[in-house]
Design an enzyme around this catalytic site. Sequence first.
Site, PDB file in Angstrom:
ATOM      1  N   HIS A  16      64.182  23.532  75.431  1.00  0.00           N
ATOM      2  CA  HIS A  16      65.233  24.456  75.129  1.00  0.00           C
ATOM      3  C   HIS A  16      66.456  23.528  74.635  1.00  0.00           C
ATOM      4  O   HIS A  16      67.096  23.612  73.787  1.00  0.00           O
ATOM      5  CB  HIS A  16      65.496  25.066  76.254  1.00  0.00           C
ATOM      6  CG  HIS A  16      64.615  26.105  76.482  1.00  0.00           C
ATOM      7  ND1 HIS A  16      64.170  26.085  77.949  1.00  0.00           N
ATOM      8  CD2 HIS A  16      63.876  27.062  75.904  1.00  0.00           C
ATOM      9  CE1 HIS A  16      63.345  27.226  78.169  1.00  0.00           C
ATOM     10  NE2 HIS A  16      63.113  27.901  76.571  1.00  0.00           N
ATOM     11  N   LYS A  40      60.437  40.538  84.674  1.00  0.00           N
ATOM     12  CA  LYS A  40      60.663  41.123  85.797  1.00  0.00           C
ATOM     13  C   LYS A  40      60.739  40.504  87.075  1.00  0.00           C
ATOM     14  O   LYS A  40      61.568  40.840  87.749  1.00  0.00           O
ATOM     15  CB  LYS A  40      59.345  42.033  86.046  1.00  0.00           C
ATOM     16  CG  LYS A  40      59.388  43.397  84.983  1.00  0.00           C
ATOM     17  CD  LYS A  40      58.147  44.381  85.198  1.00  0.00           C
ATOM     18  CE  LYS A  40      58.288  45.230  84.244  1.00  0.00           C
ATOM     19  NZ  LYS A  40      57.094  45.099  83.221  1.00  0.00           N
ATOM     20  N   ARG A  89      56.805  26.665  68.913  1.00  0.00           N
ATOM     21  CA  ARG A  89      55.961  25.832  69.322  1.00  0.00           C
ATOM     22  C   ARG A  89      54.709  25.601  68.840  1.00  0.00           C
ATOM     23  O   ARG A  89      53.938  24.497  68.461  1.00  0.00           O
ATOM     24  CB  ARG A  89      55.635  25.846  71.006  1.00  0.00           C
ATOM     25  CG  ARG A  89      57.086  25.571  71.783  1.00  0.00           C
ATOM     26  CD  ARG A  89      56.775  25.994  73.130  1.00  0.00           C
ATOM     27  NE  ARG A  89      57.019  27.402  73.024  1.00  0.00           N
ATOM     28  CZ  ARG A  89      57.191  28.189  74.394  1.00  0.00           C
ATOM     29  NH1 ARG A  89      57.002  27.595  75.105  1.00  0.00           N
ATOM     30  NH2 ARG A  89      56.882  29.527  74.123  1.00  0.00           N
ATOM     31  N   SER A 127      58.765  27.112  80.189  1.00  0.00           N
ATOM     32  CA  SER A 127      59.362  27.310  81.455  1.00  0.00           C
ATOM     33  C   SER A 127      58.316  27.688  82.659  1.00  0.00           C
ATOM     34  O   SER A 127      58.245  27.285  83.744  1.00  0.00           O
ATOM     35  CB  SER A 127      60.333  28.351  81.354  1.00  0.00           C
ATOM     36  OG  SER A 127      61.466  28.044  80.722  1.00  0.00           O
TER      37      SER A 127
HETATM   38  P1  ADP Z   1      61.647  34.114  75.922  1.00  0.00           P
HETATM   39  O1  ADP Z   1      62.999  34.300  75.527  1.00  0.00           O
HETATM   40  O2  ADP Z   1      60.772  34.541  75.088  1.00  0.00           O
HETATM   41  O3  ADP Z   1      61.431  34.579  77.353  1.00  0.00           O
HETATM   42  P2  ADP Z   1      62.348  31.285  76.593  1.00  0.00           P
HETATM   43  O4  ADP Z   1      63.398  31.494  77.307  1.00  0.00           O
HETATM   44  O5  ADP Z   1      61.405  30.467  77.152  1.00  0.00           O
HETATM   45  O6  ADP Z   1      61.474  32.551  76.050  1.00  0.00           O
HETATM   46  O7  ADP Z   1      62.654  30.758  75.266  1.00  0.00           O
HETATM   47  C1  ADP Z   1      63.545  31.060  74.236  1.00  0.00           C
HETATM   48  C2  ADP Z   1      63.167  30.456  73.029  1.00  0.00           C
HETATM   49  O8  ADP Z   1      63.050  29.054  73.183  1.00  0.00           O
HETATM   50  C3  ADP Z   1      61.919  30.841  72.429  1.00  0.00           C
HETATM   51  O9  ADP Z   1      62.238  31.335  71.198  1.00  0.00           O
HETATM   52  C4  ADP Z   1      61.104  29.871  72.716  1.00  0.00           C
HETATM   53  O10 ADP Z   1      59.740  29.950  71.778  1.00  0.00           O
HETATM   54  C5  ADP Z   1      61.667  28.652  72.582  1.00  0.00           C
HETATM   55  N1  ADP Z   1      61.132  27.573  73.222  1.00  0.00           N
HETATM   56  C6  ADP Z   1      60.578  27.749  74.552  1.00  0.00           C
HETATM   57  N2  ADP Z   1      60.099  26.640  75.018  1.00  0.00           N
HETATM   58  C7  ADP Z   1      60.278  25.571  74.147  1.00  0.00           C
HETATM   59  C8  ADP Z   1      59.904  24.071  73.786  1.00  0.00           C
HETATM   60  N3  ADP Z   1      59.447  23.389  74.676  1.00  0.00           N
HETATM   61  N4  ADP Z   1      60.638  23.700  72.598  1.00  0.00           N
HETATM   62  C9  ADP Z   1      61.169  24.453  71.640  1.00  0.00           C
HETATM   63  N5  ADP Z   1      61.352  25.872  71.881  1.00  0.00           N
HETATM   64  C10 ADP Z   1      60.856  26.200  72.975  1.00  0.00           C
END
Ligand code: ADP
Length: 163
Positions: A16, A40, A89, A127
């Site tokens: 992120h 949830k 990803r 995560s």
């Molecule tokens: P969500 O919003 O789907 O619950 P996350 O909070 O984990 O999921 O991720 C927010 C955004 O960051 C999503 O677009 C996800 O694809 C992206 N993301 C998650 N992990 C990574 C990573 N390792 N590298 C790049 N982008 C990521």
Amino acid sequence: MIAIYPGSFDPVTCGHLDIIERATGVFDHVIVAVARNLEKQPLFTVEERMELLRQACGHLKNVSVDCFDGLTVDYAREKGAKVLIRSLRAVSDFEYELQMALMNKRLNPDVETLFMMTSAEYSFLSSSLVKELAYLGTSVNGLVPKCVEEKLLAKLRMSRAGG
Ligand code: ADP
């Protein structure tokens, strides 16, 4: 131009953070927005997730951290943002992300979803995988910012002590 990077961030990972850092080079301001209603049973409260994001993004001047309820496009309108950043990803992310982007476009045609590709070194990182590793007692060093690593360990110690 303001962009919103919405997500659960439960917790923020180096993947992120890499997207946030790269986005700050493209947009004037990036709002990292924790969605209140996505998961949830999150491990971290929204407030904890925001605090970790604030610490992890402390070195970036044009980033702010916030949270929101309800539709992401409504939140974007409220903030005067026309861009949502999401990232991909693997092919497995594509279907869900396309569906969300098309639905958001239908809900508000003025807001564009822009995708950034993960950096290769973080393409396997999520995560949920980080939480699983920590739960199994495996080091997550290098996968999450230091503040997240510490908070994860403390959280797991607390949940083990509390049952
Ligand atoms: P969500 O919003 O789907 O619950 P996350 O909070 O984990 O999921 O991720 C927010 C955004 O960051 C999503 O677009 C996800 O694809 C992206 N993301 C998650 N992990 C990574 C990573 N390792 N590298 C790049 N982008 C990521």
